[in-house]
Design a protein around this motif. Structure first.
Motif, short mmCIF file in Angstrom:
data_model
loop_
_atom_site.label_atom_id
_atom_site.label_comp_id
_atom_site.label_asym_id
_atom_site.label_seq_id
_atom_site.Cartn_x
_atom_site.Cartn_y
_atom_site.Cartn_z
N LEU A 249 0.89 -1.04 0.07
CA LEU A 249 -0.11 -0.01 0.00
C LEU A 249 1.07 1.27 -0.15
O LEU A 249 0.62 2.15 -0.87
N LYS A 250 1.98 1.05 0.69
CA LYS A 250 2.83 2.25 0.86
C LYS A 250 3.53 2.68 -0.72
O LYS A 250 3.58 3.67 -1.06
N ARG A 251 4.15 1.36 -1.19
CA ARG A 251 4.74 1.68 -2.64
C ARG A 251 3.48 2.16 -3.63
O ARG A 251 3.53 2.99 -4.47
N TRP A 252 2.33 1.64 -3.75
CA TRP A 252 1.17 2.02 -4.42
C TRP A 252 0.62 3.43 -4.12
O TRP A 252 0.84 4.34 -5.37
N LEU A 253 0.90 3.85 -2.96
CA LEU A 253 0.42 5.29 -2.72
C LEU A 253 1.89 6.31 -3.08
O LEU A 253 1.38 7.58 -3.76
N SER A 254 2.96 5.96 -3.10
CA SER A 254 4.11 6.64 -3.31
C SER A 254 4.05 6.87 -4.71
O SER A 254 4.71 7.65 -5.50
N ALA A 255 3.77 5.66 -5.66
CA ALA A 255 3.68 5.68 -7.11
C ALA A 255 2.95 6.47 -7.75
O ALA A 255 2.87 7.26 -8.68
N LYS A 256 1.69 6.77 -6.96
CA LYS A 256 0.53 7.81 -7.55
C LYS A 256 0.98 9.08 -7.34
O LYS A 256 0.33 9.89 -8.25
N ARG A 257 1.79 9.45 -6.44
CA ARG A 257 2.46 10.86 -6.24
C ARG A 257 3.15 11.35 -7.53
O ARG A 257 3.82 11.22 -8.07
#
Length: 94
Positions: A86-94
């Motif tokens: 979830l952290k990687r997915w959220l950081s990739a969206k930014r």
């Protein structure tokens, strides 16, 4: 008698007590080891059986512990993996 004389008497009494205690322990060990030779042939099969039972009990306890701990390990691993994903997915969206 002076204090120095009483001190000397106390040291002699203490030395006698230590010597008596040492002789007592030595006698007990001597008799025990002398009698052990007679019991050793009878003890060997019993100790083998005891060793096998302890090994079986240890294996059973380890198996039960694995069964009890495994769900917590799996849930913890899933939680950590989900959190990291979830952290990687959220950081990739930014």
């Amino acid at each position: 008698m002076t204090i120095a004389n009483w001190r000397d008497v106390a040291l002699v009494v203490l030395a006698l007590e230590v010597a008596g205690l040492g002789l007592g322990i030595g006698a007990i060990l001597y008799v025990t080891l002398r009698e052990y030779r007679h019991f050793k042939p009878r003890l060997k099969p019993l100790l083998l059986i005891l060793h096998i039972r302890v090994y079986e009990a240890t294996a059973a306890v380890q198996r039960i512990c694995r069964l009890l701990v495994r769900p917590f390990v799996v849930v913890g691993a899933l939680w950590a993996g989900s959190k990291r994903g979830l952290k990687r997915w959220l950081s990739a969206k930014r």
